[in-house]
Design an enzyme around this catalytic site. Structure first.
Site, mmCIF file in Angstrom:
data_model
loop_
_atom_site.group_PDB
_atom_site.id
_atom_site.type_symbol
_atom_site.label_atom_id
_atom_site.label_comp_id
_atom_site.label_asym_id
_atom_site.label_seq_id
_atom_site.Cartn_x
_atom_site.Cartn_y
_atom_site.Cartn_z
ATOM 1 N N ASP A 20 -42.997 -9.403 -2.812
ATOM 2 C CA ASP A 20 -42.447 -9.244 -3.973
ATOM 3 C C ASP A 20 -43.350 -8.291 -5.116
ATOM 4 O OD1 ASP A 20 -42.788 -11.742 -3.562
ATOM 5 O OD2 ASP A 20 -44.746 -11.742 -2.639
ATOM 6 N N ASN A 167 -41.211 -27.769 -8.542
ATOM 7 C CA ASN A 167 -42.352 -26.712 -8.348
ATOM 8 C C ASN A 167 -42.885 -25.672 -8.962
ATOM 9 O OD1 ASN A 167 -40.652 -26.631 -5.113
ATOM 10 N ND2 ASN A 167 -42.567 -26.588 -4.612
ATOM 11 N N GLU A 204 -39.882 -18.692 -10.780
ATOM 12 C CA GLU A 204 -40.566 -17.580 -10.337
ATOM 13 C C GLU A 204 -40.655 -15.772 -10.241
ATOM 14 O OE1 GLU A 204 -42.189 -18.886 -6.287
ATOM 15 O OE2 GLU A 204 -40.554 -17.109 -5.181
ATOM 16 N N ARG A 302 -39.801 -9.636 4.557
ATOM 17 C CA ARG A 302 -38.746 -9.092 3.205
ATOM 18 C C ARG A 302 -39.715 -7.893 2.898
ATOM 19 N NH1 ARG A 302 -41.048 -13.994 0.296
ATOM 20 N NH2 ARG A 302 -43.201 -13.363 1.365
#
Length: 325
Positions: A20, A167, A204, A302
């Site tokens: 992120d 979601n 998102e 990630r």
């Protein structure tokens, strides 16, 4: 069946084990970097005068989660912004999602949005204040970003919508302070295409870039494994941004896994600019393998990647493949 990798990627991660990722270039000439750490337990800033320099920059922890309480678990997806709303002092803000401790909520995924704010000049040495950012909808929410356009400031985020399957969807609202919105949240997009609903129904991680007379929003969709990918929304720069009819949506993903060279699940992007300001830069995370042991949430690998964005003759961004330099 997952296609076999046939060649090595042409790029390497800028920063390993940081998901992120958000890179912000401030008027002081420095790049500021913040991201989710694998332990999901703190907010950590880096600063450098080049993008490459962020990889070796000092890591400064500016906030650590408490052991219990409403914001004491799963600290996700921070972003750092410098918010200057007319009539208010310029404010550094780190927006992030946090869940309550498990003795309060047995369901892990009860995140709400919070912000650290300070009016100090240097965010690496600042005294921070913590507050919740209330969207007006009391459901799971995360991944807030902010942007300014034509003198107005906007809050853009992902949230589970009342009565909407899935979601998270993307919402927008105008801001009246760095930590509050005015008016009702406006739904911009919900998962609807087949590539947005693999594993989970997810829209998102929105991020904004303004170029060529348009406002573009890159966002992410589907589960956080190799099916994770990026979508794109856009509106004319003179349109009413709080009107859903102003926005168009790409029917296809604009960045997805490169199986040939082994960069998987690219997404949760942000945008920045090159040191001389001549090139727009895409910042995203991805993995270099698909065989994840256990829940992908706890897989630490990630990594943060960056790549140059090209713009086509129609004025739209072309992101290419995540494996390309």
């Amino acid at each position: 069946m997952i296609p076999e990798k046939t060649a090595e990627p042409l790029v390497q991660p800028l920063i390993e084990q940081r998901a992120d990722p958000y890179i912000y270039k401030h008027s002081d000439g420095f790049y500021y970097f913040v991201a989710s750490v694998p332990q999901y337990d703190r907010l950590e800033l880096r600063r450098a005068d080049t993008i490459a320099g962020l990889a070796s920059a000092e890591k400064v922890t500016v906030w650590t989660k408490p052991d219990t309480g409403p914001y004491s678990d799963l600290i996700w997806a921070p972003e750092i912004h410098h918010v200057a709303i007319e009539g208010q002092p310029p404010t550094w803000a780190i927006y992030f999602a946090a869940a309550p401790s498990r003795e309060i909520k047995h369901d892990l995924f009860q995140h709400r949005m919070y912000a650290l704010t300070t009016t100090d000049a240097n965010p690496l040495e600042a005294e921070w204040n913590l507050s919740q950012v209330d969207s007006g909808i009391d459901t799971f929410c995360l991944d807030a970003t902010v942007f300014e356009h034509k003198g107005k400031h906007y809050y853009l985020w992902a949230q589970k919508g009342p009565g909407i399957p899935g979601n998270s969807n993307l919402y927008i609202a105008e801001m009246d302070s760095p930590t509050s919105i005015v008016g009702e949240p406006v739904l911009l997009t919900k998962p609807e295409y087949d590539w947005e609903v693999i594993g989970f129904l997810v829209n998102e991680g929105p991020a904004v870039i303004k170029k060529n007379g348009r406002i573009f929003i890159g966002y992410s969709a589907s589960a956080t494994n190799h099916k994770y990918c990026m979508g794109l929304l856009w509106a004319d720069e003179n349109a009413e941004l709080l009107d859903p009819a102003s926005w168009e949506k790409s029917p296809k993903p604009v960045l997805e896994s490169c199986y040939e060279r082994g960069i998987y699940g690219p997404g949760h992007n942000s945008f920045t600019v090159s040191e001389d300001g001549s090139e727009d830069i895409l910042v995203f995370h991805a993995r270099t393998y698909t065989e994840i042991v256990g829940d992908p949430l706890w897989d630490p690998n990630r990594h943060t990647f960056v790549k140059v964005i090209r713009w086509n003759a129609e004025g739209f961004p072309e992101f290419g493949k995540p494996s390309e330099p």
